[in-house]
Design a protein around this motif. Structure first.
Motif, mmCIF file in Angstrom:
data_model
loop_
_atom_site.group_PDB
_atom_site.id
_atom_site.type_symbol
_atom_site.label_atom_id
_atom_site.label_comp_id
_atom_site.label_asym_id
_atom_site.label_seq_id
_atom_site.Cartn_x
_atom_site.Cartn_y
_atom_site.Cartn_z
ATOM 1 N N LYS A 283 0.726 -1.322 0.001
ATOM 2 C CA LYS A 283 0.029 -0.032 -0.023
ATOM 3 C C LYS A 283 0.726 1.416 0.097
ATOM 4 N N ASN A 286 3.194 4.787 -3.985
ATOM 5 C CA ASN A 286 2.367 5.690 -4.152
ATOM 6 C C ASN A 286 1.301 5.543 -5.469
ATOM 7 N N GLU B 539 -4.697 15.101 -1.234
ATOM 8 C CA GLU B 539 -4.114 13.542 -0.909
ATOM 9 C C GLU B 539 -3.299 13.328 0.315
ATOM 10 N N GLU B 542 -5.811 13.482 3.320
ATOM 11 C CA GLU B 542 -6.616 12.397 3.555
ATOM 12 C C GLU B 542 -5.952 10.962 3.903
ATOM 13 N N LYS B 543 -4.526 11.211 3.573
ATOM 14 C CA LYS B 543 -3.741 9.833 3.795
ATOM 15 C C LYS B 543 -3.008 9.968 5.193
ATOM 16 N N ASN B 546 -3.632 7.657 8.076
ATOM 17 C CA ASN B 546 -3.118 6.083 7.916
ATOM 18 C C ASN B 546 -1.829 5.886 8.289
ATOM 19 N N LEU B 556 4.913 10.370 3.638
ATOM 20 C CA LEU B 556 4.013 10.942 2.965
ATOM 21 C C LEU B 556 4.060 12.392 2.538
#
Lengths: 563, 563
Positions: A283, A286, B539, B542-543, B546, B556
């Motif tokens: 996951k 990207n 993006e 949103e991520k 996680n 990220l």
């Protein structure tokens, strides 16, 4: 340092440019007529190869596609790299968790769907090799195993593509098919690795070693590597420039895995396929990085590889109708019989089981790749190769329509399919919605043989029931008309904006007039959904004000959704 | 059909994988220490080449990087393709309108910045060829012209990269430099095309023909083709699948242009460069398509090419200090003198003129590419080649720092530069902003040798003046502390969200604690701007929920902004 000569480089680039251009062109033509693009790409190669161009212009052909010398070797290296990268992408598409999740049904479908064609192929190859064009000198067991594998392996990329086209890629049935195909391919490659080992292709180590190391490598790549990569990929991305670090890592990983499998005596593509499976499963890869690799490989390297298939043999001289029919019969009957049986045992109703089996019956890409290798190692004759390519083409062609028929599916329809060049107004004169509708209706009238008043009246009636501004600057006035054969979509742009009473209070700068047949089978809803999805993309909304004509508008909206 | 043997394929993939991995790795290391990535990539090749690996393990080296045979030819073909594609991307980066827009200054800089090193190089090459290591048998005029060209051509990709790093790519000064470099490169390539023609590289047609066709081709590609492409590209995109149609078109166009220039007697890369200029100039080449090509080429093909440079010669045996110093002196003095003079004539003040000239003095990539070709055609000796590579490395190294010094620029600082692994809390226990600040301050204390109370007090004081919720789920409590040597950034995540009184009324899920030195030189503002820009990307927002640890968080946020 050995180097390509000046004329070899000229020929190489010219050949690559012509192959790529014609493969993409025919690929697009195939798609436009509803066929898989890969059919067009293979056809382009057949046209350039000995079948047509080579027999018409043998001297030019010898210059462009030399059979020996530096140019041929460089071309071979490039094509080997192309197919290796394509397998990386094919591997990346596989979601291992899907395979485990759909459990029972997928396993039944995979095992039985593999067993029957495998058994058919093996028996025919073993007991009646002459029937399959076995040639003296080839390894009999390897030949039977090869025929078994090539008839039982599925075409994952083609299947995925067909399911996406039919809009059932994420449905339960779609997942069963994909999971079964993944399992099928992994098994098929393992058997094929054994075949290559038997042929002593490696010559670097004994067969037992090859098989043992293959098994260890497979387990490593599908069980251990995904866990490791979940640690490594974030680390690489955290400590390197983006996206250079992660791209470089993914590609080196693929190349090294390819070198490893080539070294242990099976082909490089096996390693890159598994590298793709391991990478794709993480996951942490990207989405944008994935897209960059997939697009470049799928639209540059893959077409080059598929076009190169046609360069290898003369498809007319080596076409053997009987052999082709036998191979086609064995492949399809075995795959369909086995998969249907498997799906029934897994508890699916008959109709869905048949749908699954038709989905599994596409045997395009992978079969051809195995065929190319087998041809290189002289395990099969050119006649079998041609039959295998034809079998792959025919099964890939039939799979979609058969599934569509038995599952009663329809392809998702897009508004661009019903939007003629005459149906575009760059600047609407109108300032309110009623006159905008009338302005578009005047344009529509001649196209469908109706008076503009009739159209206007129908659309007004609908518009009065409820305003059709859907927000984000888009309005979709529409109506059903009696006697209309097909839907018609017209577009008018209004830089100033027209109030269509949208929920978000924006004025509409893009106005679609949608006319559907009276006995609408749902097409109007599909078109509306497609328009909404297209204008959800911020980039499209921003750029729509800059278009200057029909073609630019079409180019823009096409880029919103991959298709 | 000639094909690569099993062991040739193994070696080819292994060599490509190792080269790519080490080139990217050293490229990243170079960047991490503030140097251009290309320096690391070239170094990787020198390590694998005859200089180090080859002299330590000659047998392994002969297997991996064979000097003759099929493997060497396939490798050569791939590297030629790599550099051809890299030049396509370099061409795409050029914005022709920029060249015209900055008009006078750019033209003066380009012409004089080209004239001086060209004159120096030509005079030295013509009157004192021995000094430049001229070898018997080479064409004297071609040699002098080559030295002139290689000393006067600039390194567009490197220059663009340096300007971006310094954050002045879009400034007036940046545009002058880029425009001058583009002009410079176009002229340089034209002269080099003549040199290649003189060498009879083409052998297919006489020199006059080559030069004439080159001129026609250049004019066609920079004047006519952009207009044509503005019609063709939207048409292709409108009538083909996206992005396959446009990608296939762009790459075939590049390959065919490359084949054409190779055919008329100049190198393939000249054609792909101009194809890139023509394509890049079209506003219809979608941003995402452009990115796909640029990323794949810049991070896969370009590192492979730059690493392959080191494989060609032994950089220790062929290193000639005197020759290197002479070449370095001629190149830098000519370029700096000419460009400064040009900028002054164009009306820029002295300091800025010097800045422009330092920007122009980076002579990396293009010079090396010319050197590789000249080496292949035996126009220059290995000693000159080594000197040219060293000159390219040194000028590229000096350009950035010199410009920074004279223009008093600072590199944009990013928060990740001051964010240690110990400064991350995956789940804050706190439920309100005051205790969240205290929780992060407790973590910060030991890292900067202060008590958590002292930190808390300072941040509270700032927070009370005005709340630091900046919206979109982010808060940035901060303070300046006396005696702090460098800034420190800490991050705490709060899945439940903490109210930091943001203007958009969202609660903060990502809390940055930013501690800056008392005598802040603006770093705090830069860090705040960087955080805001990072979390502007949907993006990322949103991520961020996680991520499981520091490394994943870093991975990220790095992907938000290319760097």
């Amino acid at each position: 340092m050995s180097q390509l000569s000046h004329s070899e480089i000229t020929a190489l680039f010219l050949a690559l440019g012509l192959l790529l251009a014609s493969a993409r062109l025919l690929g697009e033509l195939a798609r436009a007529t509803g066929l898989p693009a890969v059919l067009g790409e293979i056809t382009a190669g057949i046209l350039w190869g000995p079948t047509v161009f080579g027999s018409l212009f043998p001297q030019w052909s010898a210059f462009l596609f030399p059979l020996s010398g530096g140019g041929a070797l460089a071309f071979d290296g490039l094509i080997t790299l192309a197919i290796t990268l394509f397998l990386l992408v094919a591997g990346m598409e596989i979601d291992l968790s899907t395979v485990w999740r759909q459990g029972k049904v997928a396993l039944y479908v995979a095992l039985l769907g593999m067993f029957f064609p495998f058994a058919f192929g093996f028996m025919a190859g073993w007991w009646a090799p002459g029937l399959l064009g076995f040639q003296q000198g080839a390894h009999p067991l390897a030949f039977a195993l090869f025929m078994a594998t090539v008839l039982s392996i599925s075409a994952l990329p083609i299947i995925a593509k067909i399911l996406m086209d039919l809009n059932i890629y994420r449905s339960d049935l779609g997942v069963v098919i994909i999971a079964a195909a993944v399992f099928n391919d992994l098994l098929g490659w393992l058997v094929f690795a054994m075949v290559l080992g038997m042929l002593g292709v490696g010559q670097m180590m004994p067969l037992g070693y090859t098989i043992g190391m293959t098994l260890v490598f497979v387990l490593l790549m599908i069980l251990v590597m995904p866990l490791l990569l979940n640690q490594i990929l974030p680390w690489v991305q955290a400590h390197s420039s983006w996206p250079g670090g992660i791209l470089g890592f993914a590609l080196s990983f693929c190349l090294l895995a390819a070198a490893f499998t080539e070294w242990i005596g099976i082909h490089a593509i096996f390693g890159s396929f598994l590298a793709g499976v391991a990478l794709g499963d993480s996951k942490h890869l990207n989405e944008r990085t994935r897209t960059t690799i997939e697009q470049f490989v799928s639209f540059i390297f893959a077409p080059l590889f598929f076009a190169s298939i046609g360069l290898r043999v003369n498809f007319v001289d080596n076409f053997n109708l009987l052999l082709t029919l036998i191979i086609l019969l064995l492949a399809m009957s075995g795959k369909i019989l086995g998969s249907t049986l498997g799906a029934r045992l897994g508890g699916l109703p008959l109709r869905e089981s048949l749908g699954v089996s038709f989905g599994m019956s596409a045997q395009g890409t992978m079969g051809i790749i195995l065929g190319v290798l087998a041809l290189q190692f002289e395990l099969i004759s050119q006649e079998i190769f041609v039959s295998l390519v034809v079998m792959a083409l025919v099964t890939s062609l039939l799979s979609g329509p058969l599934m569509q028929r038995v599952l009663r599916l329809k392809k998702a329809r897009r508004f661009v399919n019903f939007f003629p060049p005459q149906g575009f107004i760059l600047r609407l004169d109108s300032r309110d919605r009623w006159s905008a509708i009338h302005e578009l209706a005047k344009l529509a009238g001649p196209l469908i043989d109706k008076t503009s008043e009739e159209i206007t009246r129908a659309v007004y009636a609908r518009e009065k029931m409820m305003a059709t501004g859907i927000g984000q600057g888009v309005a979709v006035p529409h109506a059903r008309l009696p006697g209309l054969a097909a839907p018609l979509v017209l577009v008018g742009l209004s830089p100033a904006g027209i109030d269509f009473d949208a929920p978000d209070t924006t004025t509409a700068k893009v106005i679609f007039l949608i006319l559907a047949p009276q006995d609408d089978d749902g097409v109007q809803l599909e078109i509306l959904a497609d328009i909404a999805a297209t204008f959800k993309v911020a980039e499209i909304r921003e750029k729509v004000g800059n278009v200057n004509n029909y073609v630019e508008f079409l180019a823009l909206v096409r880029s919103a959704r991959g298709q």
